[in-house]
Design a protein around this motif. Structure first.
Motif, PDB file in Angstrom:
ATOM      1  N   GLU A   8      46.477  57.133  69.666  1.00  0.00           N
ATOM      2  CA  GLU A   8      44.989  57.308  70.728  1.00  0.00           C
ATOM      3  C   GLU A   8      44.945  58.685  70.977  1.00  0.00           C
ATOM      4  O   GLU A   8      45.990  59.636  71.746  1.00  0.00           O
ATOM      5  CB  GLU A   8      45.028  56.504  71.473  1.00  0.00           C
ATOM      6  CG  GLU A   8      45.825  56.370  73.136  1.00  0.00           C
ATOM      7  CD  GLU A   8      46.630  55.013  73.622  1.00  0.00           C
ATOM      8  OE1 GLU A   8      45.629  53.850  73.189  1.00  0.00           O
ATOM      9  OE2 GLU A   8      47.299  54.709  74.676  1.00  0.00           O
ATOM     10  N   VAL A   9      43.840  58.901  72.068  1.00  0.00           N
ATOM     11  CA  VAL A   9      43.477  60.271  72.607  1.00  0.00           C
ATOM     12  C   VAL A   9      43.617  60.069  74.126  1.00  0.00           C
ATOM     13  O   VAL A   9      43.301  59.232  74.132  1.00  0.00           O
ATOM     14  CB  VAL A   9      42.477  60.822  71.620  1.00  0.00           C
ATOM     15  CG1 VAL A   9      41.332  61.997  72.700  1.00  0.00           C
ATOM     16  CG2 VAL A   9      42.051  61.106  70.160  1.00  0.00           C
ATOM     17  N   ARG A  10      44.497  60.921  74.445  1.00  0.00           N
ATOM     18  CA  ARG A  10      44.289  60.834  76.121  1.00  0.00           C
ATOM     19  C   ARG A  10      44.204  61.686  76.886  1.00  0.00           C
ATOM     20  O   ARG A  10      44.027  62.501  76.097  1.00  0.00           O
ATOM     21  CB  ARG A  10      45.613  60.177  76.364  1.00  0.00           C
ATOM     22  CG  ARG A  10      46.143  58.953  75.575  1.00  0.00           C
ATOM     23  CD  ARG A  10      45.084  57.595  76.014  1.00  0.00           C
ATOM     24  NE  ARG A  10      45.964  56.864  76.777  1.00  0.00           N
ATOM     25  CZ  ARG A  10      45.660  56.110  77.457  1.00  0.00           C
ATOM     26  NH1 ARG A  10      43.942  55.471  77.581  1.00  0.00           N
ATOM     27  NH2 ARG A  10      45.559  54.907  78.259  1.00  0.00           N
ATOM     28  N   GLY A  14      47.399  61.460  80.103  1.00  0.00           N
ATOM     29  CA  GLY A  14      47.370  60.819  80.307  1.00  0.00           C
ATOM     30  C   GLY A  14      46.551  59.546  80.739  1.00  0.00           C
ATOM     31  O   GLY A  14      46.450  58.632  80.176  1.00  0.00           O
ATOM     32  N   GLY A  15      45.606  59.992  80.896  1.00  0.00           N
ATOM     33  CA  GLY A  15      44.389  58.957  81.373  1.00  0.00           C
ATOM     34  C   GLY A  15      43.124  58.420  80.280  1.00  0.00           C
ATOM     35  O   GLY A  15      43.439  59.432  79.077  1.00  0.00           O
ATOM     36  N   ALA A  16      42.887  57.612  80.353  1.00  0.00           N
ATOM     37  CA  ALA A  16      41.280  57.242  79.338  1.00  0.00           C
ATOM     38  C   ALA A  16      40.735  58.381  79.206  1.00  0.00           C
ATOM     39  O   ALA A  16      39.894  59.628  80.237  1.00  0.00           O
ATOM     40  CB  ALA A  16      40.784  56.285  79.841  1.00  0.00           C
ATOM     41  N   ILE A  17      40.092  59.063  78.407  1.00  0.00           N
ATOM     42  CA  ILE A  17      38.648  60.115  77.861  1.00  0.00           C
ATOM     43  C   ILE A  17      37.383  59.002  78.136  1.00  0.00           C
ATOM     44  O   ILE A  17      37.268  58.755  77.945  1.00  0.00           O
ATOM     45  CB  ILE A  17      38.849  60.791  76.485  1.00  0.00           C
ATOM     46  CG1 ILE A  17      38.472  59.462  75.310  1.00  0.00           C
ATOM     47  CG2 ILE A  17      40.290  61.911  76.384  1.00  0.00           C
ATOM     48  CD1 ILE A  17      38.363  60.531  74.130  1.00  0.00           C
ATOM     49  N   THR A  59      42.948  67.010  75.526  1.00  0.00           N
ATOM     50  CA  THR A  59      43.237  66.165  75.232  1.00  0.00           C
ATOM     51  C   THR A  59      44.305  66.249  74.763  1.00  0.00           C
ATOM     52  O   THR A  59      44.377  67.289  74.158  1.00  0.00           O
ATOM     53  CB  THR A  59      42.177  65.353  74.853  1.00  0.00           C
ATOM     54  OG1 THR A  59      41.633  66.459  73.772  1.00  0.00           O
ATOM     55  CG2 THR A  59      40.787  65.223  75.199  1.00  0.00           C
ATOM     56  N   VAL A  60      45.184  65.203  74.438  1.00  0.00           N
ATOM     57  CA  VAL A  60      46.331  64.917  73.057  1.00  0.00           C
ATOM     58  C   VAL A  60      46.403  63.981  72.577  1.00  0.00           C
ATOM     59  O   VAL A  60      45.209  62.962  73.199  1.00  0.00           O
ATOM     60  CB  VAL A  60      47.207  65.267  74.442  1.00  0.00           C
ATOM     61  CG1 VAL A  60      47.543  66.486  74.714  1.00  0.00           C
ATOM     62  CG2 VAL A  60      47.500  64.337  75.584  1.00  0.00           C
ATOM     63  N   VAL A  61      46.369  63.337  71.341  1.00  0.00           N
ATOM     64  CA  VAL A  61      46.831  62.908  70.966  1.00  0.00           C
ATOM     65  C   VAL A  61      48.536  61.814  71.028  1.00  0.00           C
ATOM     66  O   VAL A  61      49.618  62.781  70.152  1.00  0.00           O
ATOM     67  CB  VAL A  61      46.491  63.039  69.020  1.00  0.00           C
ATOM     68  CG1 VAL A  61      46.874  61.504  67.818  1.00  0.00           C
ATOM     69  CG2 VAL A  61      45.241  63.884  68.872  1.00  0.00           C
ATOM     70  N   ALA A  62      48.112  60.700  71.071  1.00  0.00           N
ATOM     71  CA  ALA A  62      50.019  60.401  71.145  1.00  0.00           C
ATOM     72  C   ALA A  62      49.836  59.116  70.785  1.00  0.00           C
ATOM     73  O   ALA A  62      48.969  58.116  70.678  1.00  0.00           O
ATOM     74  CB  ALA A  62      49.547  59.884  72.781  1.00  0.00           C
ATOM     75  N   GLU A  67      53.855  54.715  73.725  1.00  0.00           N
ATOM     76  CA  GLU A  67      53.467  54.493  75.384  1.00  0.00           C
ATOM     77  C   GLU A  67      54.685  52.724  75.765  1.00  0.00           C
ATOM     78  O   GLU A  67      55.117  52.787  76.594  1.00  0.00           O
ATOM     79  CB  GLU A  67      52.186  54.298  75.507  1.00  0.00           C
ATOM     80  CG  GLU A  67      51.573  55.858  75.602  1.00  0.00           C
ATOM     81  CD  GLU A  67      52.503  56.591  77.094  1.00  0.00           C
ATOM     82  OE1 GLU A  67      52.607  56.150  78.299  1.00  0.00           O
ATOM     83  OE2 GLU A  67      52.610  57.382  76.868  1.00  0.00           O
ATOM     84  N   SER A  68      54.152  52.098  75.007  1.00  0.00           N
ATOM     85  CA  SER A  68      54.480  50.543  74.826  1.00  0.00           C
ATOM     86  C   SER A  68      56.722  50.489  75.295  1.00  0.00           C
ATOM     87  O   SER A  68      56.657  49.887  76.235  1.00  0.00           O
ATOM     88  CB  SER A  68      54.586  49.875  73.895  1.00  0.00           C
ATOM     89  OG  SER A  68      53.200  49.870  73.211  1.00  0.00           O
TER      90      SER A  68
END
Length: 75
Positions: A8-10, A14-17, A59-62, A67-68
């Motif tokens: 996902e892109v954050r 680490g927040g939502a875009i 942004t970053v792709v993580a 994360e889980s």
């Protein structure tokens, strides 16, 4: 496509875009591809593996799986 790959892109923290960042990211990707793909290939040499789209939009792709795993290991 990202959902199928478990990424996902954050934002950088680490927040939502937001929609604004999403549009900036799209424009950065278009610019990177328009420059003979240099903006996408840039990620090979960038230490955090971010292309022009990520650099422009902050942004970053993580990996969603990482994360889980972090959340579970903190408990």
């Amino acid at each position: 496509g990202k959902a199928l790959l478990g990424i996902e892109v954050r934002t950088g923290d680490g927040g939502a875009i937001t929609w604004g960042r999403a549009i900036l990211r799209w424009l950065g990707a278009a610019l990177g591809l328009a420059c003979a793909g240099v903006g996408v290939f840039w990620a090979v040499f960038e230490p955090r593996r971010r292309g022009w789209a990520d650099l422009i939009s902050g942004t970053v792709v993580a990996s969603r799986l990482r994360e889980s795993a972090r959340r579970v290991s903190r408990r």
